[in-house]
Design a protein around this motif. Sequence first.
Motif, PDB file in Angstrom:
ATOM      1  N   THR A 256       0.838  -1.409   0.186  1.00 35.86           N
ATOM      2  CA  THR A 256       0.013  -0.008  -0.045  1.00 35.86           C
ATOM      3  C   THR A 256       0.728   1.414   0.040  1.00 35.86           C
ATOM      4  OG1 THR A 256      -1.574  -1.220   1.560  1.00 35.86           O
ATOM      5  CG2 THR A 256      -1.848   1.118   1.213  1.00 35.86           C
ATOM      6  N   TRP A 257       1.849   1.256   0.660  1.00 38.03           N
ATOM      7  CA  TRP A 257       2.871   2.409   1.016  1.00 38.03           C
ATOM      8  C   TRP A 257       3.599   2.688  -0.565  1.00 38.03           C
ATOM      9  CZ3 TRP A 257       4.518   6.758   1.342  1.00 38.03           C
ATOM     10  CH2 TRP A 257       6.049   6.771   1.370  1.00 38.03           C
ATOM     11  N   PHE A 258       3.844   1.559  -1.004  1.00 37.29           N
ATOM     12  CA  PHE A 258       4.770   1.713  -2.541  1.00 37.29           C
ATOM     13  C   PHE A 258       3.680   2.172  -3.580  1.00 37.29           C
ATOM     14  CE2 PHE A 258       8.198  -1.232  -1.388  1.00 37.29           C
ATOM     15  CZ  PHE A 258       9.188  -0.221  -0.938  1.00 37.29           C
ATOM     16  N   THR A 259       2.579   1.820  -3.390  1.00 38.99           N
ATOM     17  CA  THR A 259       1.289   2.030  -4.331  1.00 38.99           C
ATOM     18  C   THR A 259       1.100   3.622  -4.292  1.00 38.99           C
ATOM     19  OG1 THR A 259       0.213  -0.209  -4.339  1.00 38.99           O
ATOM     20  CG2 THR A 259      -1.043   1.683  -5.123  1.00 38.99           C
ATOM     21  N   PHE A 260       1.197   4.082  -3.120  1.00 37.61           N
ATOM     22  CA  PHE A 260       0.987   5.656  -2.780  1.00 37.61           C
ATOM     23  C   PHE A 260       2.224   6.407  -3.584  1.00 37.61           C
ATOM     24  CE2 PHE A 260       1.795   9.421  -0.422  1.00 37.61           C
ATOM     25  CZ  PHE A 260       0.367  10.054  -0.274  1.00 37.61           C
ATOM     26  N   ALA A 261       3.393   5.803  -2.945  1.00 34.59           N
ATOM     27  CA  ALA A 261       4.630   6.534  -3.438  1.00 34.59           C
ATOM     28  C   ALA A 261       4.910   6.619  -4.963  1.00 34.59           C
ATOM     29  CB  ALA A 261       5.761   5.964  -2.662  1.00 34.59           C
ATOM     30  N   VAL A 262       4.667   5.700  -5.652  1.00 38.50           N
ATOM     31  CA  VAL A 262       4.704   5.467  -7.138  1.00 38.50           C
ATOM     32  C   VAL A 262       3.541   6.532  -7.742  1.00 38.50           C
ATOM     33  CG1 VAL A 262       4.405   4.023  -9.043  1.00 38.50           C
ATOM     34  CG2 VAL A 262       5.559   3.112  -7.236  1.00 38.50           C
ATOM     35  N   GLY A 263       2.555   6.624  -7.022  1.00 38.58           N
ATOM     36  CA  GLY A 263       1.564   7.631  -7.658  1.00 38.58           C
ATOM     37  C   GLY A 263       1.506   9.085  -7.235  1.00 38.58           C
ATOM     38  N   SER A 264       2.187   9.203  -6.283  1.00 37.27           N
ATOM     39  CA  SER A 264       2.129  10.778  -5.582  1.00 37.27           C
ATOM     40  C   SER A 264       3.411  11.561  -6.342  1.00 37.27           C
ATOM     41  CB  SER A 264       2.388  10.543  -4.086  1.00 37.27           C
ATOM     42  OG  SER A 264       2.379  12.060  -3.360  1.00 37.27           O
ATOM     43  N   SER A 265       3.012  12.798  -6.713  1.00 39.32           N
ATOM     44  CA  SER A 265       4.023  13.596  -7.207  1.00 39.32           C
ATOM     45  C   SER A 265       4.835  14.233  -5.976  1.00 39.32           C
ATOM     46  CB  SER A 265       3.029  14.927  -7.832  1.00 39.32           C
ATOM     47  OG  SER A 265       2.363  15.666  -6.679  1.00 39.32           O
ATOM     48  N   ALA A 266       4.541  13.786  -4.911  1.00 34.11           N
ATOM     49  CA  ALA A 266       5.465  14.329  -3.795  1.00 34.11           C
ATOM     50  C   ALA A 266       6.559  13.176  -3.379  1.00 34.11           C
ATOM     51  CB  ALA A 266       4.718  14.534  -2.404  1.00 34.11           C
ATOM     52  N   CYS A 267       6.371  12.124  -4.028  1.00 30.66           N
ATOM     53  CA  CYS A 267       7.032  11.084  -3.690  1.00 30.66           C
ATOM     54  C   CYS A 267       7.984  10.604  -4.821  1.00 30.66           C
ATOM     55  CB  CYS A 267       6.460   9.714  -3.161  1.00 30.66           C
ATOM     56  SG  CYS A 267       5.604  10.173  -1.491  1.00 30.66           S
ATOM     57  N   HIS A 268       9.404  10.322  -4.554  1.00 31.57           N
ATOM     58  CA  HIS A 268      10.359   9.950  -5.529  1.00 31.57           C
ATOM     59  C   HIS A 268      11.025   8.387  -5.160  1.00 31.57           C
ATOM     60  CE1 HIS A 268      10.026  13.681  -7.794  1.00 31.57           C
ATOM     61  NE2 HIS A 268       9.788  14.096  -6.631  1.00 31.57           N
ATOM     62  N   PRO A 269      10.255   7.471  -5.521  1.00 29.99           N
ATOM     63  CA  PRO A 269      10.863   5.986  -4.933  1.00 29.99           C
ATOM     64  C   PRO A 269      11.679   5.601  -5.879  1.00 29.99           C
ATOM     65  CG  PRO A 269       8.524   5.756  -5.739  1.00 29.99           C
ATOM     66  CD  PRO A 269       8.973   7.281  -5.983  1.00 29.99           C
TER      67      PRO A 269
ATOM     68  N   VAL B 261       0.834  15.932   0.265  1.00 31.54           N
ATOM     69  CA  VAL B 261       0.512  14.631   0.760  1.00 31.54           C
ATOM     70  C   VAL B 261      -0.663  14.644   1.658  1.00 31.54           C
ATOM     71  CG1 VAL B 261       1.024  13.045   2.579  1.00 31.54           C
ATOM     72  CG2 VAL B 261       2.815  13.767   0.885  1.00 31.54           C
ATOM     73  N   LEU B 262      -1.212  15.689   2.067  1.00 32.53           N
ATOM     74  CA  LEU B 262      -2.334  15.906   2.785  1.00 32.53           C
ATOM     75  C   LEU B 262      -3.680  15.786   1.923  1.00 32.53           C
ATOM     76  CD1 LEU B 262      -1.161  18.373   5.433  1.00 32.53           C
ATOM     77  CD2 LEU B 262      -1.978  16.150   6.256  1.00 32.53           C
ATOM     78  N   ARG B 263      -3.674  16.574   0.881  1.00 35.17           N
ATOM     79  CA  ARG B 263      -4.732  16.391   0.129  1.00 35.17           C
ATOM     80  C   ARG B 263      -4.800  15.334  -0.460  1.00 35.17           C
ATOM     81  NH1 ARG B 263      -6.201  21.652  -0.666  1.00 35.17           N
ATOM     82  NH2 ARG B 263      -4.601  23.599  -0.215  1.00 35.17           N
ATOM     83  N   GLN B 264      -3.933  14.181  -0.638  1.00 36.69           N
ATOM     84  CA  GLN B 264      -4.088  12.854  -1.148  1.00 36.69           C
ATOM     85  C   GLN B 264      -4.861  12.166  -0.070  1.00 36.69           C
ATOM     86  OE1 GLN B 264      -0.041  12.664  -2.884  1.00 36.69           O
ATOM     87  NE2 GLN B 264      -1.286  11.265  -4.104  1.00 36.69           N
ATOM     88  N   LEU B 265      -4.484  12.296   1.327  1.00 41.01           N
ATOM     89  CA  LEU B 265      -4.611  11.404   2.405  1.00 41.01           C
ATOM     90  C   LEU B 265      -5.844  12.082   3.111  1.00 41.01           C
ATOM     91  CD1 LEU B 265      -1.219  10.095   3.356  1.00 41.01           C
ATOM     92  CD2 LEU B 265      -2.920   8.892   1.893  1.00 41.01           C
ATOM     93  N   VAL B 266      -5.986  13.254   3.327  1.00 39.24           N
ATOM     94  CA  VAL B 266      -7.339  13.514   4.125  1.00 39.24           C
ATOM     95  C   VAL B 266      -8.441  13.298   3.533  1.00 39.24           C
ATOM     96  CG1 VAL B 266      -8.288  15.692   4.965  1.00 39.24           C
ATOM     97  CG2 VAL B 266      -5.926  15.466   5.288  1.00 39.24           C
ATOM     98  N   ASP B 267      -9.548  12.703   4.292  1.00 39.79           N
ATOM     99  CA  ASP B 267     -10.746  12.351   3.623  1.00 39.79           C
ATOM    100  C   ASP B 267     -11.708  11.941   4.798  1.00 39.79           C
ATOM    101  OD1 ASP B 267     -11.579   9.198   3.963  1.00 39.79           O
ATOM    102  OD2 ASP B 267      -9.373   9.406   3.470  1.00 39.79           O
ATOM    103  N   PRO B 268     -12.965  12.110   4.835  1.00 39.42           N
ATOM    104  CA  PRO B 268     -14.020  12.017   5.950  1.00 39.42           C
ATOM    105  C   PRO B 268     -13.897  10.742   6.386  1.00 39.42           C
ATOM    106  CG  PRO B 268     -14.981  13.045   4.226  1.00 39.42           C
ATOM    107  CD  PRO B 268     -13.546  12.765   3.560  1.00 39.42           C
ATOM    108  N   GLU B 269     -13.591   9.662   5.766  1.00 39.08           N
ATOM    109  CA  GLU B 269     -13.516   8.240   6.185  1.00 39.08           C
ATOM    110  C   GLU B 269     -12.460   7.840   7.339  1.00 39.08           C
ATOM    111  OE1 GLU B 269     -15.561   5.583   5.750  1.00 39.08           O
ATOM    112  OE2 GLU B 269     -16.926   7.203   4.968  1.00 39.08           O
ATOM    113  N   ALA B 270     -11.172   8.588   7.139  1.00 36.28           N
ATOM    114  CA  ALA B 270      -9.950   8.268   7.799  1.00 36.28           C
ATOM    115  C   ALA B 270      -9.302   9.563   8.442  1.00 36.28           C
ATOM    116  CB  ALA B 270      -8.853   8.076   6.762  1.00 36.28           C
ATOM    117  N   THR B 271     -10.019  10.531   8.485  1.00 36.95           N
ATOM    118  CA  THR B 271      -9.689  11.777   9.109  1.00 36.95           C
ATOM    119  C   THR B 271     -10.550  12.248   9.989  1.00 36.95           C
ATOM    120  OG1 THR B 271      -8.377  12.545   7.060  1.00 36.95           O
ATOM    121  CG2 THR B 271      -8.560  14.356   8.909  1.00 36.95           C
TER     122      THR B 271
END
Length: 285
Positions: free
Chosen positions: A31-44, A176-186
């Motif tokens: 799950t972490w690598f899936t996020f990192a590959v798809g996020s413009s903030a991350c460079h894996p 990162v926050l705009r990708q991860l903040v949502d009503p279900e998890a925040t």
Amino acid sequence: MPATDLRPMVAADIEPASVAMAADDWGDRRTWFTFAVGSSACHPFVIVDRDGDIAGSGVATINGTVGWIGTIWVRSDLRRRGLGRALTEVTIDAAEAHGCRTLVLVSTDQGRPLYEGLGFEVETWYRTMEAPDVPPDAAPASGSDGSSAVRAATTADLDDIVALDRRATGEDRAVVLRQLVDPEATRVIAADGNVRAFLARAPWGGGATIAPRLADAMALLTARRMATVTGRRVRCGILLENLEGAAALEAAGWTEAWRAPRLIRGDSLDWHPEHIWGQFNHALG
């Protein structure tokens, strides 16, 4: 260094990298690598050995002018051959190429000599605290004004969350926050229409928690404990500077599970470590 290829991670690397790390007792990172590959903030990045197998990983995360270096892993049979240094250097280069003037990482005992050799210095220590779940009929979580103020986040809260986070961390984690903040998890605590504390869960299990007020932090963490599956333990992460928070957590039944040094290289940050009660992970902050 043995014959290997060090290159950016792509989607096709996620499964083999996750399998290799799990086999090396690094847990499930899919799950972490899936996020990192798809996020413009991350460079894996990954290292691929001569047989085409994943043998190492590293991730740089860009939070404005602050870069996090994390998930530095080398397969056990290839350690002590310069691969860890190569992964660290390529993530550093990626962060600096994107304008980072401060680099931050959380080190293991084994990795610390490498990082200090690259100019990192110990800034402080993280304390990972854990506690059991609490009974569902426990008293509701209360905010610092005495009210039961924990609620689900809404899209209207996002700007407040980003601003609150920036003051606490000294970083711009808006992407990162705009990708991860949502009503279900925040969850947030708000007063007069403004968010004054939040807990944002990540899909891989971590949770960034920012609360300048002690009572708000305890309210958010109590709400999280109450929402946890029965029998499972809950974790949070505080800094050594948060002496009042540590005392409150211990009084509420939390105990220290482990601690690790936070290292920094470059410009100092204008931040408030006592406002930080949890992290997404140690490659995002």
